[in-house]
Design a protein around this motif. Structure first.
Motif, short mmCIF file in Angstrom:
data_model
loop_
_atom_site.label_atom_id
_atom_site.label_comp_id
_atom_site.label_asym_id
_atom_site.label_seq_id
_atom_site.Cartn_x
_atom_site.Cartn_y
_atom_site.Cartn_z
N TYR A 104 0.84 -1.20 0.00
CA TYR A 104 0.00 0.00 0.00
C TYR A 104 0.88 1.25 0.00
CZ TYR A 104 -3.73 3.22 1.51
OH TYR A 104 -4.64 4.25 1.60
N PRO A 105 0.68 2.17 -0.97
CA PRO A 105 1.63 3.27 -1.16
C PRO A 105 1.46 4.44 -0.20
CG PRO A 105 -0.10 3.40 -2.81
CD PRO A 105 -0.35 2.13 -2.04
N LEU A 106 0.43 4.41 0.66
CA LEU A 106 0.17 5.56 1.53
C LEU A 106 0.36 5.17 2.99
CD1 LEU A 106 -3.07 6.91 -0.20
CD2 LEU A 106 -0.71 7.64 -0.59
N GLN A 107 1.57 4.82 3.34
CA GLN A 107 1.87 4.50 4.72
C GLN A 107 1.88 5.77 5.55
OE1 GLN A 107 1.86 1.41 5.74
NE2 GLN A 107 1.65 0.63 3.65
N HIS A 121 -4.13 7.71 -8.29
CA HIS A 121 -5.34 6.92 -8.11
C HIS A 121 -5.61 6.61 -6.65
CE1 HIS A 121 -1.97 4.25 -8.27
NE2 HIS A 121 -2.67 3.15 -8.11
N MET A 122 -4.61 6.84 -5.77
CA MET A 122 -4.78 6.56 -4.35
C MET A 122 -4.63 7.80 -3.47
SD MET A 122 -5.51 3.41 -4.43
CE MET A 122 -5.55 3.12 -2.68
N ARG A 123 -4.04 8.87 -3.99
CA ARG A 123 -3.68 10.00 -3.13
C ARG A 123 -4.88 10.71 -2.53
NH1 ARG A 123 -1.64 14.91 -7.19
NH2 ARG A 123 -3.55 15.01 -8.43
N ARG A 450 -1.27 20.62 -10.67
CA ARG A 450 -1.46 19.17 -10.82
C ARG A 450 -2.02 18.55 -9.55
NH1 ARG A 450 3.89 17.51 -14.36
NH2 ARG A 450 4.07 19.50 -15.43
N ASP A 451 -1.97 19.31 -8.45
CA ASP A 451 -2.39 18.76 -7.17
C ASP A 451 -3.80 19.20 -6.77
OD1 ASP A 451 0.08 17.51 -6.90
OD2 ASP A 451 0.99 19.27 -5.99
N VAL A 452 -4.53 19.85 -7.68
CA VAL A 452 -5.89 20.27 -7.34
C VAL A 452 -6.92 19.68 -8.30
CG1 VAL A 452 -5.16 22.38 -6.18
CG2 VAL A 452 -5.67 22.45 -8.62
N ILE A 453 -6.50 18.71 -9.10
CA ILE A 453 -7.40 17.98 -10.00
C ILE A 453 -7.14 16.50 -9.75
CG2 ILE A 453 -5.76 17.93 -11.96
CD1 ILE A 453 -8.18 18.43 -13.81
N PRO A 454 -8.18 15.67 -9.75
CA PRO A 454 -7.96 14.26 -9.37
C PRO A 454 -6.89 13.56 -10.20
CG PRO A 454 -10.31 14.75 -9.38
CD PRO A 454 -9.62 15.97 -9.94
N PHE A 455 -6.96 13.68 -11.53
CA PHE A 455 -6.03 12.96 -12.39
C PHE A 455 -5.44 13.93 -13.42
CE2 PHE A 455 -9.48 10.09 -11.09
CZ PHE A 455 -8.74 9.23 -10.29
N PRO A 456 -4.29 14.53 -13.12
CA PRO A 456 -3.73 15.56 -14.00
C PRO A 456 -3.29 15.01 -15.35
CG PRO A 456 -2.18 15.00 -12.25
CD PRO A 456 -3.46 14.30 -11.93
N ARG A 457 -3.57 15.80 -16.39
CA ARG A 457 -3.12 15.49 -17.75
C ARG A 457 -2.10 16.54 -18.16
NH1 ARG A 457 -4.68 11.28 -16.52
NH2 ARG A 457 -6.53 10.16 -17.25
N ASN A 461 2.05 12.60 -19.83
CA ASN A 461 1.40 11.93 -18.71
C ASN A 461 -0.11 11.88 -18.89
OD1 ASN A 461 0.81 10.84 -16.11
ND2 ASN A 461 0.46 12.92 -15.34
N ALA A 462 -0.64 10.68 -19.14
CA ALA A 462 -2.08 10.48 -19.20
C ALA A 462 -2.45 9.24 -18.40
CB ALA A 462 -2.55 10.36 -20.64
N ASN A 463 -1.73 9.03 -17.28
CA ASN A 463 -1.99 7.85 -16.45
C ASN A 463 -3.35 7.94 -15.77
OD1 ASN A 463 0.52 6.79 -17.06
ND2 ASN A 463 1.52 7.76 -15.32
N PHE A 464 -3.80 6.77 -15.35
CA PHE A 464 -5.05 6.62 -14.59
C PHE A 464 -6.25 7.01 -15.45
CE2 PHE A 464 -1.63 8.34 -11.81
CZ PHE A 464 -1.24 7.12 -11.28
#
Length: 464
Positions: A104-107, A121-123, A450-457, A461-464
């Motif tokens: 799990y990436p959010l320890q 996708h998890m942040r 990039r930190d105020v939109i769920p999935f930044p484009r 980078n077009a992940n998730f």
């Protein structure tokens, strides 16, 4: 038993009552046969503390309660002896709805913004991004509520278009053509007659032009939807996919427009302060310790109204007094963010609406002033952001608009419908565009868009 949201559970004072909550484990600690779980379901920045005794649960269940696991907890609501929380839940039953392994990436340890973008996708499960997304929701509600209360019509403009509103050409093409076998004419240009729309089309950079059509029929409209720009900019202020709010109003002049811009942005800030208190207090503590002061400051002051020429004079005087800017700021230059922020943060110490820009740096549709050199643009400049709103009075004269289009040697093949509004019952009108993510940047105190939109484009980078 029906689930209670954690935001509601934390408000309850009927201690001794049975309660069911569900959520994800933020942390777990144990001491002398007792374990403590911080549980969060996304309804609030605050966690509810779950207290359980090891002897009441089988060892396998307790072992599965790890950071990130999803739980259903049935227990008793009790007053909390711990400082900082009014209540907690004494667990009677715990069901692990979703296990979470050690990858799990959010320890619990802190993570950088850069790292969290790689797990976008998890942040949103983190405190910070949960707060940002709840504020984002509230800002969307504020925008719709404001325009509805002021008699605007929510007008849906197309995402697929054959025209380029800004004239910059940085657009994503939309096609069903086989890119490995493109049909071309004798000059090597692609033939689009066999494409889905029969012509070259792209994702929109703005709904403004269509919005103007709506305003000339409905009086005042607003759009609120995604827009796309294929601009190769890797900066903290640019995205390839972002959301825009674009009102257009018939019978508005420049003063009407500036009044609306100021009232609208203040309404949004006031809504955030009234409806997002817990999240803003968290961000003020963890992200930007001047956030609440800056938000309240916007409400206290009337915005400065300043012409571009006056602004240039102030900036050049600052240079003469020894201030260093990275970019030039002579009359005719497009102001950089550092210039805008100097005016707002250092010179006036309040928001500024800058007007009457040189026509060479503004769009073709803006109304030309009588001096023949400047256009009736109205950009709202904010602390920490720079430009947050870009607006203008639109040129309503067919002849003047055509003269500007011809001067710029623009292709009018896809603008005939737009020019019709100037031929058939033209009227004075104005409008503006607000980048939604820039508003969220200001309201949250975050530094990177990039930190105020769920999935930044962004480029590459077009992940998730």
């Amino acid at each position: 038993m029906k689930r209670t949201k954690i935001i509601d559970a934390l408000k309850r004072t009927d201690f001794g009552s049975k309660i069911t909550v569900m959520g994800w484990v933020r942390s777990k600690r144990g001491s002398k046969g007792i374990f403590f779980i911080a549980l969060n379901d996304g309804s609030t920045i605050k966690n509810v503390q779950i207290v359980g005794e090891d002897q009441n649960f089988d060892e396998q269940t307790v072992k599965l309660i790890t950071t990130g696991a999803c739980l259903k907890v049935i227990g008793t609501l009790v007053e909390s002896p711990a400082a900082g929380q009014a209540s907690e839940i004494q667990a009677k039953e715990i069901e692990v709805l979703g296990v979470c392994d050690n990858t799990y990436p959010l320890q619990k340890k802190g993570a950088s913004w850069e790292y969290l973008r790689t797990v976008a996708h998890m942040r949103v499960r983190t405190n910070t991004f949960g707060a940002i997304m709840r504020i984002r929701h509230n800002m969307a509600m504020a925008i719709h509520t404001y325009f509805h209360e002021h008699g605007f019509v929510y007008f849906h403009t197309p995402l697929i278009t054959a025209s380029d509103c800004e004239g910059a050409g940085n657009m994503f093409q939309v096609t069903t053509k086989n890119l490995y076998d493109l049909k071309k004419d004798k000059d090597g240009k692609i033939i689009y007659d066999d494409d889905f729309f029969g012509e070259q089309t792209s994702l929109t950079v703005s709904g403004q032009l269509e919005g103007e059509l709506g305003a000339t029929a409905l009086g005042q409209i607003y759009t609120f939807g995604p827009t796309f720009r294929a601009e190769n900019s890797n900066t903290p202020r640019h995205l390839a996919e972002f959301w825009m709010i674009e009102p257009e109003m018939a019978f508005y002049d420049k003063d009407d427009l500036m009044d609306l811009e100021e009232d609208f942005i203040k309404y949004c800030v006031r809504w955030a302060l009234d409806n997002c208190q817990d999240d803003l207090e968290f961000l003020n503590k963890m992200v930007d310790k001047t956030l609440l002061e800056r938000l309240n400051g916007v409400l206290k002051e009337n915005f400065v109204r300043l012409t571009y020429t006056e602004g240039i004079n102030i900036l050049q005087e600052a240079i003469r007094q020894g201030h260093k800017f990275e970019f030039p700021c002579n009359w005719g230059d497009d102001l950089a963010s550092e210039h805008e922020r100097y005016l707002v943060e250092e010179h006036f110490k309040k928001p500024v609406i800058m007007t009457d820009y040189p026509k060479e740096i503004k769009s073709f549709y803006m109304k030309l002033n009588e001096d023949g050199k400047t256009m009736q643009g109205t950009d709202v400049l904010f602390p920490a952001i720079g430009e947050i709103i870009g607006g203008s009075v639109r040129e309503e004269s067919y002849d003047k608009l055509m003269a500007e289009i011809e001067r710029r040697q623009m292709d009018t093949r896809h603008l005939g419908w737009y020019l019709d509004t100037r031929r058939w019952g033209s009227c004075p009108h104005a409008g503006f565009g607000l980048g939604f993510e820039r508003l969220i940047l200001f309201v949250t105190g975050m530094q990177n868009i990039r930190d105020v939109i769920p999935f930044p484009r962004t480029p590459g980078n077009a992940n998730f």
